[in-house]
Design a protein around this motif. Structure first.
Motif, PDB file in Angstrom:
ATOM      1  N   GLU A 224      -1.667   3.302  -9.294  1.00 42.72           N
ATOM      2  CA  GLU A 224      -1.979   3.090  -7.883  1.00 42.72           C
ATOM      3  C   GLU A 224      -3.452   2.764  -7.666  1.00 42.72           C
ATOM      4  O   GLU A 224      -3.780   1.886  -6.869  1.00 42.72           O
ATOM      5  CB  GLU A 224      -1.579   4.329  -7.072  1.00 42.72           C
ATOM      6  CG  GLU A 224      -1.868   4.231  -5.585  1.00 42.72           C
ATOM      7  CD  GLU A 224      -1.112   3.092  -4.901  1.00 42.72           C
ATOM      8  OE1 GLU A 224      -1.652   2.520  -3.938  1.00 42.72           O
ATOM      9  OE2 GLU A 224       0.006   2.775  -5.340  1.00 42.72           O
ATOM     10  N   HIS A 228      -4.914  -0.568  -5.960  1.00 40.15           N
ATOM     11  CA  HIS A 228      -5.784  -0.459  -4.784  1.00 40.15           C
ATOM     12  C   HIS A 228      -7.065  -1.288  -4.963  1.00 40.15           C
ATOM     13  O   HIS A 228      -7.512  -1.965  -4.032  1.00 40.15           O
ATOM     14  CB  HIS A 228      -6.136   1.013  -4.538  1.00 40.15           C
ATOM     15  CG  HIS A 228      -6.961   1.226  -3.300  1.00 40.15           C
ATOM     16  ND1 HIS A 228      -6.461   1.049  -2.022  1.00 40.15           N
ATOM     17  CD2 HIS A 228      -8.271   1.590  -3.150  1.00 40.15           C
ATOM     18  CE1 HIS A 228      -7.413   1.286  -1.144  1.00 40.15           C
ATOM     19  NE2 HIS A 228      -8.515   1.622  -1.796  1.00 40.15           N
ATOM     20  N   GLN A 241      -0.737  -5.510   3.783  1.00 42.49           N
ATOM     21  CA  GLN A 241      -0.552  -4.352   2.902  1.00 42.49           C
ATOM     22  C   GLN A 241       0.649  -3.517   3.336  1.00 42.49           C
ATOM     23  O   GLN A 241       1.464  -3.099   2.504  1.00 42.49           O
ATOM     24  CB  GLN A 241      -1.801  -3.477   2.910  1.00 42.49           C
ATOM     25  CG  GLN A 241      -2.971  -4.044   2.141  1.00 42.49           C
ATOM     26  CD  GLN A 241      -4.111  -3.046   2.031  1.00 42.49           C
ATOM     27  OE1 GLN A 241      -3.920  -1.914   1.578  1.00 42.49           O
ATOM     28  NE2 GLN A 241      -5.295  -3.456   2.442  1.00 42.49           N
TER      29      GLN A 241
END
Length: 300
Positions: A224, A228, A241
């Motif tokens: 993640e 990001h 997003q």
């Protein structure tokens, strides 16, 4: 009963090869005088794509042809133009003719942008995503799953994105436990247990959107925090997003479907753009069939 037409090759000529696979191969095809799609003015001549396979191993081509016929009312799916059989160099081939995507594939578009040190704009990415969603909504409404939504299978025709290659399209539960498709675009439930529902196509679309906006393919092993950082570098908008994350929910039951995604702010809350002018939307329950000039030298 099929009618063999060894003379049909005289009505069109095979051009350069565009690709090949387990199904056979795809080439450009040029209509000749006498073909329903032939135009006297050579400067306006139509170019088709023809997918061909040896007659003895063309069952998957027959299946794909039938699917193109089922989906012919949707302008967001590559248009089927007809079929025939030919003899070439003492070999018999079955051929299906499709709309030619002169703009190439979305994969080509992303690669071209990367070669110039740029990425596809978010506006363009949204336009592509909306077109694909309309196509998926139509396919799903007919009770099918595409099973191979990826940038190679999203084709550009006159600036509009269309879904192509129905070779792996199935009804849910057709091949339980069998893993099909392209692994990098495959939903977790498909990759792990061969489970395919309409939500599997949505995951594939999410992978395509991420690749369009960031220029990076999203890999299964990415963490993640890595994802990001890629999103931050790309300056993906909050709306994009949020939309993307609705596509990438691990649990398919919680993942949004095409109908819901078409109502997401990323799709609906935007100023009109040149790409939106005169856009067509396919109807889930068409009241009349679309008239298409078809070249059909065989009967199924």
């Amino acid at each position: 009963m099929e009618v063999s037409t060894p003379e049909s090759m005289k009505l069109w000529e095979r051009g350069r090869k565009l690709g090949a696979g387990g199904y056979g191969f795809v080439c450009l095809a040029h209509p000749l005088a006498g073909h329903p799609l032939f135009l006297p003015d050579s400067s306006l001549q139509i170019v088709m794509a023809v997918k061909s396979a040896k007659y003895t191993s063309s069952s998957s081509l027959i299946r794909e042809r039938n699917l193109f016929k089922k989906f012919k009312d949707c302008p967001h799916i590559i248009r089927y133009l007809g079929c025939d059989c030919t003899y070439e160099e003492d070999e018999r081939f079955r051929n299906i003719f499709m709309q030619y995507a002169a703009g190439g594939s979305l994969h080509d578009r992303i690669k071209s942008a990367a070669s110039r040190g740029t990425r596809i704009s978010e506006i363009e990415a949204r336009e592509v995503t909306e077109c694909v969603l309309h196509g998926l909504r139509f396919i799903h409404s007919k009770g099918y799953v595409h099973c191979d939504i990826k940038t190679d299978n999203i084709l550009i025709v006159k600036g509009k994105a269309k879904i192509g290659d129905l070779g792996l399209t199935i009804k849910p539960g057709k091949y339980p436990g069998k893993i099909i498709g392209t692994r990098n675009y495959m939903a977790p439930e498909s990759f792990k247990s061969g489970d395919y529902t309409s939500k599997a196509d949505i995951w594939g679309l999410g992978c395509c959107l991420f690749e369009m906006i960031t220029g990076v393919k999203i890999w299964r092993h990415m963490k993640e925090d890595e994802i990001h950082k890629i999103i931050e570098r790309s300056r993906m908008s909050d709306k994009a997003q949020l939309f993307w994350r609705k596509c990438m929910v691990e649990d398919p039951e919680q993942r949004w479907d095409a109908e819901l995604l078409l109502q997401h702010p990323f799709i609906v809350d935007h100023p009109p753009s040149p790409l939106s002018t005169g856009k067509q939307v396919c109807k889930i329950m068409p009241t009349s069939s679309t008239t298409v000039c078809q070249y059909k030298a065989e009967e199924a």
